[in-house]
Design a protein around this motif. Structure first.
Motif, PDB file in Angstrom:
ATOM      1  N   GLU A   1       0.826  -1.205   0.000  1.00 13.92           N
ATOM      2  CA  GLU A   1       0.000   0.000   0.000  1.00 13.92           C
ATOM      3  C   GLU A   1       0.863   1.258   0.000  1.00 13.92           C
ATOM      4  O   GLU A   1       0.556   2.226  -0.705  1.00 13.92           O
ATOM      5  N   GLU A   2       1.948   1.268   0.779  1.00 12.75           N
ATOM      6  CA  GLU A   2       2.865   2.412   0.801  1.00 12.75           C
ATOM      7  C   GLU A   2       3.463   2.642  -0.592  1.00 12.75           C
ATOM      8  O   GLU A   2       3.587   3.787  -1.038  1.00 12.75           O
ATOM      9  N   THR A   3       3.824   1.559  -1.255  1.00 12.46           N
ATOM     10  CA  THR A   3       4.425   1.667  -2.584  1.00 12.46           C
ATOM     11  C   THR A   3       3.402   2.147  -3.604  1.00 12.46           C
ATOM     12  O   THR A   3       3.730   2.942  -4.487  1.00 12.46           O
ATOM     13  N   GLU A   4       2.167   1.697  -3.489  1.00  9.17           N
ATOM     14  CA  GLU A   4       1.118   2.169  -4.390  1.00  9.17           C
ATOM     15  C   GLU A   4       0.845   3.661  -4.184  1.00  9.17           C
ATOM     16  O   GLU A   4       0.524   4.372  -5.135  1.00  9.17           O
ATOM     17  N   ASP A   5       0.976   4.148  -2.943  1.00 10.08           N
ATOM     18  CA  ASP A   5       0.753   5.563  -2.648  1.00 10.08           C
ATOM     19  C   ASP A   5       1.908   6.443  -3.136  1.00 10.08           C
ATOM     20  O   ASP A   5       1.697   7.622  -3.438  1.00 10.08           O
TER      21      ASP A   5
ATOM     22  N   THR B   1      10.162   3.358  -0.694  1.00  9.14           N
ATOM     23  CA  THR B   1       9.027   2.444  -0.559  1.00  9.14           C
ATOM     24  C   THR B   1       9.291   1.137  -1.305  1.00  9.14           C
ATOM     25  O   THR B   1       8.909   0.065  -0.829  1.00  9.14           O
ATOM     26  N   TRP B   2       9.971   1.244  -2.457  1.00  9.72           N
ATOM     27  CA  TRP B   2      10.307   0.024  -3.204  1.00  9.72           C
ATOM     28  C   TRP B   2      11.326  -0.816  -2.448  1.00  9.72           C
ATOM     29  O   TRP B   2      11.265  -2.048  -2.472  1.00  9.72           O
ATOM     30  N   PHE B   3      12.260  -0.160  -1.774  1.00  9.51           N
ATOM     31  CA  PHE B   3      13.243  -0.887  -0.975  1.00  9.51           C
ATOM     32  C   PHE B   3      12.534  -1.663   0.135  1.00  9.51           C
ATOM     33  O   PHE B   3      12.775  -2.850   0.336  1.00  9.51           O
ATOM     34  N   ARG B   4      11.651  -0.976   0.861  1.00 14.06           N
ATOM     35  CA  ARG B   4      10.927  -1.640   1.954  1.00 14.06           C
ATOM     36  C   ARG B   4      10.015  -2.744   1.416  1.00 14.06           C
ATOM     37  O   ARG B   4       9.848  -3.785   2.057  1.00 14.06           O
ATOM     38  N   LEU B   5       9.436  -2.542   0.225  1.00 14.05           N
ATOM     39  CA  LEU B   5       8.623  -3.594  -0.392  1.00 14.05           C
ATOM     40  C   LEU B   5       9.490  -4.809  -0.725  1.00 14.05           C
ATOM     41  O   LEU B   5       9.072  -5.951  -0.531  1.00 14.05           O
ATOM     42  N   ALA B   6      10.702  -4.558  -1.213  1.00 16.98           N
ATOM     43  CA  ALA B   6      11.623  -5.663  -1.514  1.00 16.98           C
ATOM     44  C   ALA B   6      11.927  -6.473  -0.252  1.00 16.98           C
ATOM     45  O   ALA B   6      11.955  -7.708  -0.289  1.00 16.98           O
TER      46      ALA B   6
ATOM     47  N   LYS C   1      13.117  -8.043  -8.063  1.00 16.51           N
ATOM     48  CA  LYS C   1      12.562  -7.059  -9.003  1.00 16.51           C
ATOM     49  C   LYS C   1      12.234  -5.742  -8.298  1.00 16.51           C
ATOM     50  O   LYS C   1      12.468  -4.663  -8.850  1.00 16.51           O
ATOM     51  N   ALA C   2      11.697  -5.832  -7.099  1.00 14.61           N
ATOM     52  CA  ALA C   2      11.386  -4.612  -6.345  1.00 14.61           C
ATOM     53  C   ALA C   2      12.677  -3.868  -5.988  1.00 14.61           C
ATOM     54  O   ALA C   2      12.724  -2.633  -6.061  1.00 14.61           O
ATOM     55  N   MET C   3      13.725  -4.611  -5.629  1.00 13.76           N
ATOM     56  CA  MET C   3      14.993  -3.964  -5.303  1.00 13.76           C
ATOM     57  C   MET C   3      15.611  -3.336  -6.553  1.00 13.76           C
ATOM     58  O   MET C   3      16.179  -2.242  -6.490  1.00 13.76           O
ATOM     59  N   GLN C   4      15.494  -4.006  -7.688  1.00  6.61           N
ATOM     60  CA  GLN C   4      15.992  -3.421  -8.945  1.00  6.61           C
ATOM     61  C   GLN C   4      15.241  -2.136  -9.257  1.00  6.61           C
ATOM     62  O   GLN C   4      15.840  -1.157  -9.722  1.00  6.61           O
ATOM     63  N   ARG C   5      13.955  -2.115  -8.985  1.00  3.52           N
ATOM     64  CA  ARG C   5      13.161  -0.897  -9.196  1.00  3.52           C
ATOM     65  C   ARG C   5      13.637   0.208  -8.251  1.00  3.52           C
ATOM     66  O   ARG C   5      13.766   1.363  -8.656  1.00  3.52           O
ATOM     67  N   ALA C   6      13.911  -0.141  -6.999  1.00  4.93           N
ATOM     68  CA  ALA C   6      14.407   0.851  -6.038  1.00  4.93           C
ATOM     69  C   ALA C   6      15.748   1.423  -6.501  1.00  4.93           C
ATOM     70  O   ALA C   6      15.967   2.640  -6.443  1.00  4.93           O
ATOM     71  N   ILE C   7      16.622   0.567  -6.988  1.00  2.00           N
ATOM     72  CA  ILE C   7      17.938   1.012  -7.478  1.00  2.00           C
ATOM     73  C   ILE C   7      17.760   1.939  -8.674  1.00  2.00           C
ATOM     74  O   ILE C   7      18.399   2.994  -8.754  1.00  2.00           O
TER      75      ILE C   7
END
Length: 150
Positions: free
Chosen positions: A104-108, A115-120, A134-140
């Protein structure tokens, strides 16, 4: 620290293997017949792919650790207070509850690398390694494109 030691030992073993296989490939090429040259080139492809793979993974880990250090300096690292099983593994229900919050945090805030890091981390806690990566790659990627990493 244990993970770093394991990583370096594994990397050293892989490099040794790449050198060993590469030397065998060169020996085949030096033999000089069409068949041995063909096999030698084919054998050399394996260490090249392996070195590339090892390099890409090392870069990924270094970048993820840099993000973790930056997030830690900001006080934004997720706290590991999840319930554990008697064997020490994270309880699946606890991980799922945190995952829902992180999603939810990442969607917001879909353009915030934090937020992507925490989602990863939440994906990893939920034992979904491919999505965690994939989420960590997005955060990077987001961190790289954001002005001064902010």
């Amino acid at each position: 620290m244990r993970a770093k030691i394991t990583y370096f030992i594994t990397a050293a073993v892989l490099v040794f293997y790449f050198v060993l296989v590469g030397s065998r490939g060169l020996m085949l090429i030096r033999h000089g017949t069409p068949v041995t040259v063909t096999f030698g080139v084919a054998v050399l492809i394996l260490p090249v792919i392996g070195v590339w793979f090892l390099w890409k993974n090392t870069q990924f880990v270094r970048r993820a650790n840099a993000l973790a250090a930056e997030l830690d300096a900001e006080g934004g690292l997720p706290v590991d207070d999840l319930a554990r099983t008697p064997s020490g593994r994270i309880d699946r229900d606890a991980a799922d509850a945190v995952f829902t919050k992180r999603r939810e945090e990442t969607e917001d805030a879909p353009d915030d690398w934090r937020t992507w890091f925490r989602l990863a981390v939440a994906y990893q806690d939920a034992r979904d390694t491919p999505r965690a990566r994939k989420a960590m790659q997005r955060a990077i990627a987001l961190h790289r494109t954001s002005p001064s990493g902010a």
